[in-house]
Design a protein around this motif. Sequence first.
Motif, PDB file in Angstrom:
ATOM      1  N   GLN A  65       6.756  26.599 -70.387  1.00 40.56           N
ATOM      2  CA  GLN A  65       7.603  25.854 -69.460  1.00 40.56           C
ATOM      3  C   GLN A  65       6.902  24.616 -68.906  1.00 40.56           C
ATOM      4  O   GLN A  65       7.484  23.874 -68.126  1.00 40.56           O
ATOM      5  N   LYS A  67       5.211  22.128 -70.776  1.00 40.60           N
ATOM      6  CA  LYS A  67       5.050  20.996 -71.703  1.00 40.60           C
ATOM      7  C   LYS A  67       3.583  20.600 -71.815  1.00 40.60           C
ATOM      8  O   LYS A  67       3.179  19.487 -71.490  1.00 40.60           O
ATOM      9  N   LYS A  69      -0.033  19.572 -73.029  1.00 41.99           N
ATOM     10  CA  LYS A  69      -0.766  18.761 -73.998  1.00 41.99           C
ATOM     11  C   LYS A  69      -2.204  19.261 -73.930  1.00 41.99           C
ATOM     12  O   LYS A  69      -2.852  19.174 -72.882  1.00 41.99           O
ATOM     13  N   THR A  90      -0.305  19.134 -68.096  1.00 43.34           N
ATOM     14  CA  THR A  90       1.059  19.658 -68.093  1.00 43.34           C
ATOM     15  C   THR A  90       2.023  18.581 -67.597  1.00 43.34           C
ATOM     16  O   THR A  90       1.616  17.629 -66.926  1.00 43.34           O
ATOM     17  N   ASP A  91       3.297  18.789 -67.924  1.00 41.12           N
ATOM     18  CA  ASP A  91       4.361  17.878 -67.503  1.00 41.12           C
ATOM     19  C   ASP A  91       5.577  18.714 -67.134  1.00 41.12           C
ATOM     20  O   ASP A  91       6.588  18.711 -67.823  1.00 41.12           O
ATOM     21  N   ARG A  92       5.464  19.447 -66.047  1.00 38.32           N
ATOM     22  CA  ARG A  92       6.527  20.343 -65.595  1.00 38.32           C
ATOM     23  C   ARG A  92       7.615  19.573 -64.861  1.00 38.32           C
ATOM     24  O   ARG A  92       7.336  18.614 -64.137  1.00 38.32           O
TER      25      ARG A  92
END
Length: 139
Positions: A65, A67, A69, A90-92
């Motif tokens: 959940q 995203k 990298k 992360t890119d939540r």
Amino acid sequence: MKHPNLEIIDRFFDAYGKRDLNSLRNVLADSVTWSFPGQHPYSGIKNGFEDVIGFFDTMGSIMGQSKVKAEKLVIGANEDYVIESQRIQTDREDGNNIDHLVCVLWKFSDGKIVEGTHFFASPEAAGSFFTKIFKTEHK
């Protein structure tokens, strides 16, 4: 040629991704332990095959959940250990993100993973990240 312990890790993730418990038992010791540091609800020592697989299930859900990298920076291997150093970003959607360095130390015996330990460059940042996730998921 790839180090044999790196091949064991690859087989672990392949079997885990397929939910192939028989293959997982070929690479993960029944008495495996896994240490995830911090002062948050996901931290602590996981003991045994089922507990460690459950931990990977939880982390897989969280990171799925998030995203993620992941950039592998350094990997070292010898007869008994593998150390992986990574940068994780992360890119939540909820804005609870982390950009940090983490190392995972894998220990092997008799061709199986017997222990894993995470190390965070910023335990406080990791703790804040995981605590916020826990609070969001358990409202």
